[in-house]
Scaffold this motif. Sequence first.
Motif, PDB file in Angstrom:
ATOM      1  N   VAL A 255     -32.487   5.783  18.727  1.00 57.34           N
ATOM      2  CA  VAL A 255     -31.800   6.982  19.217  1.00 57.34           C
ATOM      3  C   VAL A 255     -31.801   6.941  20.741  1.00 57.34           C
ATOM      4  O   VAL A 255     -32.453   6.101  21.361  1.00 57.34           O
ATOM      5  CB  VAL A 255     -32.478   8.259  18.702  1.00 57.34           C
ATOM      6  N   LEU A 256     -31.069   7.861  21.364  1.00 55.43           N
ATOM      7  CA  LEU A 256     -30.926   7.785  22.823  1.00 55.43           C
ATOM      8  C   LEU A 256     -32.207   8.085  23.580  1.00 55.43           C
ATOM      9  O   LEU A 256     -32.563   7.349  24.509  1.00 55.43           O
ATOM     10  CB  LEU A 256     -29.801   8.719  23.283  1.00 55.43           C
ATOM     11  N   PRO A 257     -32.969   9.141  23.254  1.00 58.16           N
ATOM     12  CA  PRO A 257     -34.191   9.389  24.032  1.00 58.16           C
ATOM     13  C   PRO A 257     -35.238   8.306  23.830  1.00 58.16           C
ATOM     14  O   PRO A 257     -35.119   7.443  22.953  1.00 58.16           O
ATOM     15  CB  PRO A 257     -34.678  10.739  23.495  1.00 58.16           C
ATOM     16  N   THR A 258     -36.300   8.373  24.619  1.00 55.02           N
ATOM     17  CA  THR A 258     -37.372   7.387  24.527  1.00 55.02           C
ATOM     18  C   THR A 258     -38.032   7.411  23.160  1.00 55.02           C
ATOM     19  O   THR A 258     -38.289   6.372  22.562  1.00 55.02           O
ATOM     20  CB  THR A 258     -38.421   7.666  25.619  1.00 55.02           C
TER      21      THR A 258
ATOM     22  N   SER B  52     -35.851   6.569  30.581  1.00 52.92           N
ATOM     23  CA  SER B  52     -36.076   5.691  31.729  1.00 52.92           C
ATOM     24  C   SER B  52     -34.726   5.330  32.336  1.00 52.92           C
ATOM     25  O   SER B  52     -33.679   5.458  31.695  1.00 52.92           O
ATOM     26  CB  SER B  52     -36.828   4.430  31.303  1.00 52.92           C
ATOM     27  N   SER B  53     -34.776   4.839  33.553  1.00 56.24           N
ATOM     28  CA  SER B  53     -33.545   4.643  34.323  1.00 56.24           C
ATOM     29  C   SER B  53     -32.541   3.751  33.608  1.00 56.24           C
ATOM     30  O   SER B  53     -31.343   4.030  33.605  1.00 56.24           O
ATOM     31  CB  SER B  53     -33.891   4.049  35.690  1.00 56.24           C
ATOM     32  N   THR B  54     -33.004   2.682  32.983  1.00 59.67           N
ATOM     33  CA  THR B  54     -32.077   1.699  32.422  1.00 59.67           C
ATOM     34  C   THR B  54     -31.356   2.187  31.179  1.00 59.67           C
ATOM     35  O   THR B  54     -30.380   1.558  30.744  1.00 59.67           O
ATOM     36  CB  THR B  54     -32.798   0.380  32.096  1.00 59.67           C
ATOM     37  N   TYR B  55     -31.826   3.280  30.578  1.00 56.96           N
ATOM     38  CA  TYR B  55     -31.077   3.870  29.460  1.00 56.96           C
ATOM     39  C   TYR B  55     -30.843   5.362  29.688  1.00 56.96           C
ATOM     40  O   TYR B  55     -30.653   6.126  28.742  1.00 56.96           O
ATOM     41  CB  TYR B  55     -31.762   3.608  28.107  1.00 56.96           C
ATOM     42  N   PHE B  56     -30.798   5.752  30.941  1.00 49.82           N
ATOM     43  CA  PHE B  56     -30.548   7.150  31.306  1.00 49.82           C
ATOM     44  C   PHE B  56     -29.034   7.357  31.369  1.00 49.82           C
ATOM     45  O   PHE B  56     -28.430   7.475  32.429  1.00 49.82           O
ATOM     46  CB  PHE B  56     -31.203   7.465  32.645  1.00 49.82           C
ATOM     47  N   ALA B  57     -28.426   7.422  30.188  1.00 48.42           N
ATOM     48  CA  ALA B  57     -26.964   7.513  30.104  1.00 48.42           C
ATOM     49  C   ALA B  57     -26.436   8.793  30.736  1.00 48.42           C
ATOM     50  O   ALA B  57     -25.347   8.798  31.316  1.00 48.42           O
ATOM     51  CB  ALA B  57     -26.524   7.420  28.647  1.00 48.42           C
ATOM     52  N   HIS B  58     -27.173   9.881  30.613  1.00 49.89           N
ATOM     53  CA  HIS B  58     -26.714  11.133  31.207  1.00 49.89           C
ATOM     54  C   HIS B  58     -26.374  10.946  32.686  1.00 49.89           C
ATOM     55  O   HIS B  58     -25.351  11.438  33.168  1.00 49.89           O
ATOM     56  CB  HIS B  58     -27.803  12.209  31.101  1.00 49.89           C
TER      57      HIS B  58
END
Length: 676
Positions: A220-223, A591-597
């Motif tokens: 999923v998107l969050p950590t 985290s930054s590398t998957y911080f799509a927002h």
Amino acid sequence: MSNPFLAPSTLPYQLPPFAEIRDEHYAPAIEQGMAEQLAEIQTITRRRDMPTFENTMVPLEQSGQLLTRVLRVFYNKASADSNDTTNALEAELAPKLAAHTDAIKLDAALYWRIAQLHDQRELLPLTAEQRYLIERHYTEMTLAGAGLDEAQKQRLSELNARISTLETAFEKNLLADTNELAVVIDDPAELAGLTPGEISAAAQAAADRGLEGKHLVTLVLPTGHPWLESLTNRATRERIMAASRARGSRAGEHDNRPVLLEIARLRAERAELLGFANHAAFVTADQTAKTPERVAAMLERLAPAAARNAAAEQAKLEALAGHPIAAHDWAHYSEKVRKAEYDVDLGELRPYFEAERVLWRGVFAAATKVFGITFTERTDLQGYHPEVRVFEVRNEDGSELGLYLLDLYTRDSKRGGAWMNELIGQNALLGHPTVVVNNLNVPKPAAGEPTLLTYDEVNTFFHEFGHALHGLFAHVTYPRFTGTNVYRDFVEFPSQVNEMWMLWPEIVNDYAVHHETGEPIPAEVLERVRAAQLWGEGFATSEYLAAALLDQAWHTLSAAEAAAVTDVAAFEAEALARVGLDNPAVPTRYSSTYFAHTFSGGYDAGYYSYIWSEVLDADTVQWFEQNGGLTRANGDRFRKYVLGLGGAGDPLEAYRAFRGRDAEIEPLLQRRGLAA
């Protein structure tokens, strides 16, 4: 073959004719749409008479109808059901569309005409909405750089094109890496603790990728991952958490580190070109927050209390576990504490959250009770994917309100998270109705198995439907103000309010019914759930604030400071340590590398918006509670002053009209356990 985008749809509510749309239709329709809109703008700017509202603002609002029609469908397709063709086209279009927007926003002749109207707006015979329309266009063009000289505009256009390209690359890298890092389970015993439905969903996900006999845990998107609560195998939990946190940070073709570093540097350069100290100052100048200093003051006020509460929660978890708690342990042991201290196991609630009943007797029923609207499924209308369902929405008097599309299930072609899009935005000027879509990412069970939602998925369902209601209820004259087209740090407010109906007795007692026995969820269980709501708020607030402050850290850099950052992990660690949110057991939500927002989703320097809006939300919930709760009168008032306004007025003025005063922060502090 004729292109179905070249004329308005003849289907009910102008629903896009998805049965006719093919991938090859998008590019030519977009190219033609850009050309048509530029010609329409030239017709305005080549006029020799002085500007009036009718000869400038009206044709400006009428421009770009073809382009808007196709882009809304295309971007929904690209996020909800992408493929190699749409991915390539999105990357190709990003710089072209950025240049097209600049050609309008930076047009000196158009800016002059709007500025003339802006200077005279108090003297002209205008409605409040017309006056506000002039103000918004003038402000947006000013902030976009319309007042720069030609050399500066040229550099600005180059920056916008490159940033747009990079944002698209970030999103595509993340989707690809999320799919690649999905965790393959060879031995089903490693999934001990999951329900049969969850195990079925994992088997189906593996089968869909040709991994027969195996199980696949998609990310999923969050950590975190919802299954971390239930999984008893610590090694499996660790694998899932490690995969989640690795997204976008591995060397190779999907490495998002160089992408986000360049985005941060170019955004900072653009902000300085536009006269701002940094990107956050540029963004907040046109939000209700106004400055990054005001954002920082709020976030940093909340962070110490949140970190303190998280540390207290961690001590309880470690006492129960008998060993130090790692990030992949938190959700699992948190549920054990919830069970031990409150006799609540959120995982055991899933049999009461069957998706179809949650939809009809929960999400829809709450909207009917509060606003009087009704829903009818339109099986005669087709969505953009076989799993998409279409519902007609009508007002209490039977008049048409719009269409609501629901895309519930996760798939490899859909980006992570949950969201709402407008496919058609209501406005009187063009005679457009409303068509909105909610996308969620619920794992799809095998055929014949019920779809049972987690507690968090039910909450997300209510939240996203709040956005849909905002889009459906907004009734405006001009396209600029349609639906949820409001300040970004206000847009989450209506959706957060809609979450409160999830546990409202009149609603939850009807939809929370055991899918096998038909027994309603016991009242004492609900009371314990409500009593336990503060448990875990230290973690939840800390992980959210860590992401919001990380977003601010990237975007309060000057261009020189951004250029000096070379190590993403080190920058992130230092930024979180600076605000006391560097607890390894409580990782940032993104985290930054998957911080799509923030690097591809339009929330750059704006992730603070959720808790900023939550001040209004908590204050509004208090108002509902003090004024009789879930009543039609209360719903009508909220619809009139807030939801129905769309973007056609100052949202804080609208809130004051609704509430009778400005929002107060105390209800939020109490809700999150942050009061002194």
